[in-house]
Scaffold this motif. Structure first.
Motif, PDB file in Angstrom:
ATOM      1  N   ASP A  76      78.723 -41.506  48.599  1.00  0.00           N
ATOM      2  CA  ASP A  76      78.800 -40.549  47.489  1.00  0.00           C
ATOM      3  C   ASP A  76      79.812 -41.014  46.444  1.00  0.00           C
ATOM      4  O   ASP A  76      79.552 -40.943  45.238  1.00  0.00           O
ATOM      5  CB  ASP A  76      79.194 -39.157  47.995  1.00  0.00           C
ATOM      6  N   TRP A 102      78.882 -41.847  42.478  1.00  0.00           N
ATOM      7  CA  TRP A 102      79.422 -41.060  41.390  1.00  0.00           C
ATOM      8  C   TRP A 102      80.506 -41.785  40.602  1.00  0.00           C
ATOM      9  O   TRP A 102      80.828 -41.396  39.494  1.00  0.00           O
ATOM     10  CB  TRP A 102      79.947 -39.720  41.896  1.00  0.00           C
ATOM     11  N   ASN A 152      78.744 -41.389  54.644  1.00  0.00           N
ATOM     12  CA  ASN A 152      78.132 -40.552  53.603  1.00  0.00           C
ATOM     13  C   ASN A 152      79.119 -40.304  52.470  1.00  0.00           C
ATOM     14  O   ASN A 152      78.757 -40.361  51.301  1.00  0.00           O
ATOM     15  CB  ASN A 152      77.676 -39.208  54.173  1.00  0.00           C
TER      16      ASN A 152
END
Length: 123
Positions: A16, A20, A12
């Protein structure tokens, strides 16, 4: 029994970071940010209405309505009908009933006379 797939916390975090740190996402966010900053400087003021124009329009509408009302409510003036004066003379040799020009009925006896000056209105 089937258990749903749950990725672990490490995957995860890695996902992420990839999302980003994506150059396309960063560029899009910068465009949106610069657009918002430029939009902040634009001030749109409401359009002011010209009060004189509104009042002049209202006054003109009132005058037109008053003119129409007066011409419709007042009957047209027609020239007066001519009035004639009728002179009538009756001499009765026997008892009789006569009708004058204005519609009046008169009973005459024997040996009577009547002079009448009436108005006749011609329409």
């Amino acid at each position: 029994m089937h258990t749903p797939f749950k990725p672990d916390d490490a995957s995860n975090e890695q996902l992420d970071k990839q999302i980003w740190q994506d150059p396309a996402l960063i560029e899009a966010l910068q465009k949106v940010d610069s657009q918002q900053k430029s939009d902040e400087h634009i001030v749109i003021s409401p359009r002011k209405k010209n009060n004189l124009l509104i009042w002049a329009s209202a006054a003109a509408a009132c005058l037109i309505m008053a003119f129409i009302g007066l011409t419709q409510l007042n009957p047209p003036v027609s020239p007066k009908a001519p009035i004639l004066v009728a002179a009538q003379q009756y001499v009765a040799t026997e008892a009789s009933d006569i009708t004058l020009s204005d519609g009046t009925e008169v009973a005459l006896n024997i040996q009577t006379s009547l002079q009448y000056h009436g108005k006749i209105i011609i329409n």
